[in-house]
Scaffold this motif. Structure first.
Motif, PDB file in Angstrom:
ATOM      1  N   PHE A   9       0.823  -1.215   0.000  1.00 57.38           N
ATOM      2  CA  PHE A   9       0.000   0.000   0.000  1.00 57.38           C
ATOM      3  C   PHE A   9       0.856   1.264   0.000  1.00 57.38           C
ATOM      4  O   PHE A   9       0.345   2.370   0.064  1.00 57.38           O
ATOM      5  CB  PHE A   9      -0.933   0.013   1.218  1.00 57.38           C
ATOM      6  CG  PHE A   9      -2.118  -0.918   1.087  1.00 57.38           C
ATOM      7  CD1 PHE A   9      -3.147  -0.635   0.202  1.00 57.38           C
ATOM      8  CD2 PHE A   9      -2.198  -2.064   1.855  1.00 57.38           C
ATOM      9  CE1 PHE A   9      -4.241  -1.479   0.074  1.00 57.38           C
ATOM     10  CE2 PHE A   9      -3.294  -2.917   1.744  1.00 57.38           C
ATOM     11  CZ  PHE A   9      -4.319  -2.629   0.856  1.00 57.38           C
ATOM     12  N   ALA A  36       3.786  -0.105   4.070  1.00 53.77           N
ATOM     13  CA  ALA A  36       2.679  -0.992   4.432  1.00 53.77           C
ATOM     14  C   ALA A  36       2.554  -2.128   3.407  1.00 53.77           C
ATOM     15  O   ALA A  36       1.798  -2.022   2.439  1.00 53.77           O
ATOM     16  CB  ALA A  36       1.376  -0.201   4.522  1.00 53.77           C
ATOM     17  N   ALA A  71       0.998  -5.321   2.957  1.00 57.49           N
ATOM     18  CA  ALA A  71      -0.058  -6.089   3.636  1.00 57.49           C
ATOM     19  C   ALA A  71       0.044  -7.565   3.309  1.00 57.49           C
ATOM     20  O   ALA A  71      -0.244  -8.423   4.147  1.00 57.49           O
ATOM     21  CB  ALA A  71      -1.421  -5.556   3.234  1.00 57.49           C
ATOM     22  N   SER A 115      -4.106 -13.018  13.222  1.00 58.22           N
ATOM     23  CA  SER A 115      -4.596 -11.947  14.087  1.00 58.22           C
ATOM     24  C   SER A 115      -4.794 -10.674  13.259  1.00 58.22           C
ATOM     25  O   SER A 115      -4.416 -10.604  12.096  1.00 58.22           O
ATOM     26  CB  SER A 115      -3.638 -11.728  15.254  1.00 58.22           C
ATOM     27  OG  SER A 115      -2.336 -11.663  14.764  1.00 58.22           O
ATOM     28  N   SER A 116      -5.373  -9.671  13.896  1.00 59.99           N
ATOM     29  CA  SER A 116      -5.723  -8.430  13.214  1.00 59.99           C
ATOM     30  C   SER A 116      -4.501  -7.808  12.537  1.00 59.99           C
ATOM     31  O   SER A 116      -3.435  -7.714  13.139  1.00 59.99           O
ATOM     32  CB  SER A 116      -6.316  -7.467  14.244  1.00 59.99           C
ATOM     33  OG  SER A 116      -6.707  -6.300  13.616  1.00 59.99           O
ATOM     34  N   GLY A 117      -4.667  -7.419  11.283  1.00 61.18           N
ATOM     35  CA  GLY A 117      -3.588  -6.732  10.574  1.00 61.18           C
ATOM     36  C   GLY A 117      -2.609  -7.646   9.865  1.00 61.18           C
ATOM     37  O   GLY A 117      -1.634  -7.180   9.282  1.00 61.18           O
ATOM     38  N   CYS A 118      -2.851  -8.971   9.865  1.00 64.32           N
ATOM     39  CA  CYS A 118      -1.878  -9.902   9.265  1.00 64.32           C
ATOM     40  C   CYS A 118      -1.983  -9.944   7.741  1.00 64.32           C
ATOM     41  O   CYS A 118      -1.146 -10.543   7.083  1.00 64.32           O
ATOM     42  CB  CYS A 118      -2.039 -11.304   9.834  1.00 64.32           C
ATOM     43  SG  CYS A 118      -3.527 -12.129   9.262  1.00 64.32           S
ATOM     44  N   GLY A 119      -3.040  -9.338   7.180  1.00 64.71           N
ATOM     45  CA  GLY A 119      -3.146  -9.271   5.723  1.00 64.71           C
ATOM     46  C   GLY A 119      -4.178 -10.206   5.113  1.00 64.71           C
ATOM     47  O   GLY A 119      -4.332 -10.254   3.892  1.00 64.71           O
ATOM     48  N   LYS A 120      -4.926 -10.919   5.948  1.00 64.83           N
ATOM     49  CA  LYS A 120      -5.853 -11.923   5.409  1.00 64.83           C
ATOM     50  C   LYS A 120      -7.006 -11.292   4.624  1.00 64.83           C
ATOM     51  O   LYS A 120      -7.378 -11.800   3.568  1.00 64.83           O
ATOM     52  CB  LYS A 120      -6.371 -12.847   6.530  1.00 64.83           C
ATOM     53  CG  LYS A 120      -7.009 -12.116   7.700  1.00 64.83           C
ATOM     54  CD  LYS A 120      -7.188 -13.062   8.880  1.00 64.83           C
ATOM     55  CE  LYS A 120      -7.974 -12.414  10.011  1.00 64.83           C
ATOM     56  NZ  LYS A 120      -7.361 -11.183  10.574  1.00 64.83           N
ATOM     57  N   THR A 121      -7.537 -10.165   5.111  1.00 64.97           N
ATOM     58  CA  THR A 121      -8.648  -9.531   4.396  1.00 64.97           C
ATOM     59  C   THR A 121      -8.165  -8.948   3.072  1.00 64.97           C
ATOM     60  O   THR A 121      -8.861  -9.024   2.057  1.00 64.97           O
ATOM     61  CB  THR A 121      -9.288  -8.422   5.269  1.00 64.97           C
ATOM     62  OG1 THR A 121      -9.655  -9.006   6.518  1.00 64.97           O
ATOM     63  CG2 THR A 121     -10.519  -7.838   4.624  1.00 64.97           C
ATOM     64  N   THR A 122      -6.966  -8.399   3.075  1.00 64.08           N
ATOM     65  CA  THR A 122      -6.412  -7.846   1.833  1.00 64.08           C
ATOM     66  C   THR A 122      -6.271  -8.954   0.789  1.00 64.08           C
ATOM     67  O   THR A 122      -6.606  -8.760  -0.384  1.00 64.08           O
ATOM     68  CB  THR A 122      -5.046  -7.175   2.107  1.00 64.08           C
ATOM     69  OG1 THR A 122      -5.225  -6.185   3.117  1.00 64.08           O
ATOM     70  CG2 THR A 122      -4.476  -6.541   0.860  1.00 64.08           C
ATOM     71  N   GLU A 160     -15.038 -13.413   7.720  1.00 61.55           N
ATOM     72  CA  GLU A 160     -15.471 -13.600   9.119  1.00 61.55           C
ATOM     73  C   GLU A 160     -16.940 -14.025   9.138  1.00 61.55           C
ATOM     74  O   GLU A 160     -17.790 -13.314   9.696  1.00 61.55           O
ATOM     75  CB  GLU A 160     -15.303 -12.294   9.924  1.00 61.55           C
ATOM     76  CG  GLU A 160     -13.899 -11.754   9.983  1.00 61.55           C
ATOM     77  CD  GLU A 160     -13.053 -12.392  11.090  1.00 61.55           C
ATOM     78  OE1 GLU A 160     -13.575 -13.242  11.843  1.00 61.55           O
ATOM     79  OE2 GLU A 160     -11.860 -12.046  11.183  1.00 61.55           O
TER      80      GLU A 160
HETATM   81  P1  ATP Z   1      -8.440  -7.566  10.515  1.00 61.74           P
HETATM   82  O1  ATP Z   1      -8.718  -8.915  11.039  1.00 61.74           O
HETATM   83  O2  ATP Z   1      -8.258  -6.530  11.578  1.00 61.74           O
HETATM   84  O3  ATP Z   1      -9.374  -7.148   9.420  1.00 61.74           O
HETATM   85  P2  ATP Z   1      -6.479  -8.362   8.534  1.00 61.74           P
HETATM   86  O4  ATP Z   1      -5.585  -9.463   8.893  1.00 61.74           O
HETATM   87  O5  ATP Z   1      -7.625  -8.674   7.670  1.00 61.74           O
HETATM   88  O6  ATP Z   1      -6.963  -7.628   9.857  1.00 61.74           O
HETATM   89  P3  ATP Z   1      -5.787  -6.408   6.560  1.00 61.74           P
HETATM   90  O7  ATP Z   1      -7.081  -5.663   6.629  1.00 61.74           O
HETATM   91  O8  ATP Z   1      -5.564  -7.246   5.369  1.00 61.74           O
HETATM   92  O9  ATP Z   1      -5.567  -7.254   7.878  1.00 61.74           O
HETATM   93  O10 ATP Z   1      -4.604  -5.339   6.687  1.00 61.74           O
HETATM   94  C1  ATP Z   1      -3.234  -5.725   6.601  1.00 61.74           C
HETATM   95  C2  ATP Z   1      -2.366  -4.500   6.739  1.00 61.74           C
HETATM   96  O11 ATP Z   1      -2.524  -3.641   5.625  1.00 61.74           O
HETATM   97  C3  ATP Z   1      -2.682  -3.650   7.962  1.00 61.74           C
HETATM   98  O12 ATP Z   1      -1.475  -3.191   8.525  1.00 61.74           O
HETATM   99  C4  ATP Z   1      -3.503  -2.524   7.413  1.00 61.74           C
HETATM  100  O13 ATP Z   1      -3.332  -1.353   8.181  1.00 61.74           O
HETATM  101  C5  ATP Z   1      -2.920  -2.340   6.029  1.00 61.74           C
HETATM  102  N1  ATP Z   1      -3.924  -1.844   5.075  1.00 61.74           N
HETATM  103  C6  ATP Z   1      -5.099  -2.431   4.744  1.00 61.74           C
HETATM  104  N2  ATP Z   1      -5.767  -1.708   3.826  1.00 61.74           N
HETATM  105  C7  ATP Z   1      -4.997  -0.613   3.581  1.00 61.74           C
HETATM  106  C8  ATP Z   1      -5.123   0.535   2.727  1.00 61.74           C
HETATM  107  N3  ATP Z   1      -6.187   0.675   1.912  1.00 61.74           N
HETATM  108  N4  ATP Z   1      -4.140   1.438   2.743  1.00 61.74           N
HETATM  109  C9  ATP Z   1      -3.041   1.292   3.510  1.00 61.74           C
HETATM  110  N5  ATP Z   1      -2.866   0.239   4.339  1.00 61.74           N
HETATM  111  C10 ATP Z   1      -3.813  -0.705   4.381  1.00 61.74           C
END
Ligand code: ATP
Length: 367
Positions: free
Chosen positions: A20, A24, A26, A45-52, A167
């Motif tokens: 990003f 960042a 992801a 866990s939160s922020g590990c990149g799974k949703t991305t 989720e």
């Molecule tokens: P959660 O369970 O909290 O949703 P996650 O594992 O799904 O967390 P992601 O949402 O994939 O995590 O985010 C992974 C990393 O990328 C995080 O550090 C987040 O801050 C960053 N990130 C996600 N989307 C963006 C964006 N549009 N711009 C910049 N950084 C982003």
């Protein structure tokens, strides 16, 4: 649950990166092959990149580099609505003013499917999720679990090749979640659709998925069947993240092809298999609480035992969890199944006790 066998991977994620900007990253060089009909969970866990990663599969994000191939077609550059993919969101995103029937029919009508075909498809979906008699209700007249099933019916109505679940059961309470997990798996398997789900809830991943990928900081740490990840974690992070584990740091003092001895602060571990390592190296021994026994008297033999004092004791009905303070100060968690209603010599707070375990109970972690 059996992992479906397939000759060629149905979904291929090839060296995918999502950067990003401003440091960042992801998703960091992720490669994965997913078989047709598989239910696959991205866990972390939160922020590990799974949703991305999930959003890149859906087409809501574009990879910085790498390829995503579904059924032989490279999806990078294909807009979301042209992908044979459907995503079910955590919030269900049901239309509140539309009936259950119209919610399920919505996407089919928009696709221009003839009226009879829409009716047939909606009816089949309602039967599948067992909500035939709820067709006229609005979403607010349904329970959380029922809304979940409508959302699933709507996602499956367009017969996607790939179903993405974000989720899926996050909004349900624990009891309902457990029941709905099994219902969802049954429906998904009946339809035979390939499914990738994202969750931070390890029980959900273990119950629903054929295979799990554990993610941390944008990378895959381990991919495997639930039992494989639990019983043979690849490293300290996975061992600690999945379930509960006692990690004892130690040194390899005797390295044989069929057994090793590891010296730790409170005990000597005899492990009944060889490992790839060399004498003197530092490593950790992982020991799950349910693989440890307790006794009031010292067990025989020199290995695989440690003495401690019961520091805490929590009764959970099916089992009791003991916290044993060992000589070094390390706390050892031990769970004992309450198979009988009363046990002789039951341990209490402050009692001295011996923990012991077999030579196949440990996992040796070199990373
Ligand atoms: P959660 O369970 O909290 O949703 P996650 O594992 O799904 O967390 P992601 O949402 O994939 O995590 O985010 C992974 C990393 O990328 C995080 O550090 C987040 O801050 C960053 N990130 C996600 N989307 C963006 C964006 N549009 N711009 C910049 N950084 C982003």
């Amino acid at each position: 649950m059996q992992t479906p066998q397939a000759a060629a991977p149905f979904l291929q994620i090839q060296d995918v990166v999502k950067d990003f900007g401003a440091g960042a990253v992801a998703v960091d060089h992720v490669s994965l092959d997913i078989a047709q009909g598989e239910i696959f969970a991205l866990l972390g866990s939160s922020g590990c990149g799974k949703t991305t990663l999930l959003r890149m599969l859906a087409g809501f994000e574009t990879p910085s580099s790498g390829r995503i191939v579904l059924g032989g077609q490279n999806l990078v550059g294909v807009p979301p609505h042209q992908r044979p993919i459907n995503m079910m969101f955590q919030s269900y995103a049901l239309f509140p003013h539309l009936s259950v029937w119209d919610n399920i029919a919505f996407g089919l009508r928009r696709e221009g499917l003839p009226r009879d075909a829409v009716n047939e498809r909606v009816q089949a979906m309602l039967a599948l999720v067992q909500l035939g008699s709820y067709a006229k209700r609005k979403p607010h007249q349904l329970s959380g679990g029922q809304q979940q099933r409508v959302a699933l019916a709507r996602s499956l109505a367009k017969r996607p090749k790939l179903l993405l679940l974000d989720e899926p059961l996050g909004a349900l309470d624990k009891k309902l979640r457990e029941r709905t997990q099994i219902e969802l798996v049954n429906i998904i398997q009946e339809v035979g659709v390939t499914c990738v789900m994202v969750t931070h809830d390890q029980e959900e991943a273990m119950t629903m998925a054929n295979r799990i990928a554990v993610m941390s900081e944008g990378r895959l740490l381990q991919v495997g069947a639930p039992a494989e990840i639990y019983e043979t974690p690849a490293n300290r992070f996975v061992a600690d993240f999945i379930g509960s584990v006692n990690l004892m740091e130690g040194r390899l003092s005797c390295d044989n092809p069929d057994h090793v001895i590891i010296d730790c602060a409170d005990c000597q571990h005899y492990v009944g298999h060889g490992i790839s390592g060399s004498e003197g190296m530092s490593l950790a021994v992982g020991l799950r609480p349910e693989k440890i026994q307790l006794s009031n008297t010292e067990p025989e033999g020199a290995y695989n035992k440690a003495q401690g004092v019961v520091q805490e004791l929590s009764y959970f009905g099916a089992y009791t969890l003991y916290h044993l303070r060992l000589a070094s100060g390390q706390m050892l968690r031990v769970s004992q199944a309450n198979a009988q209603r009363h046990r002789d010599g039951e341990l209490r707070w402050g009692d001295s006790a011996w923990a012991h375990w077999s030579d196949s109970a440990q996992v040796v972690l070199t990373h």
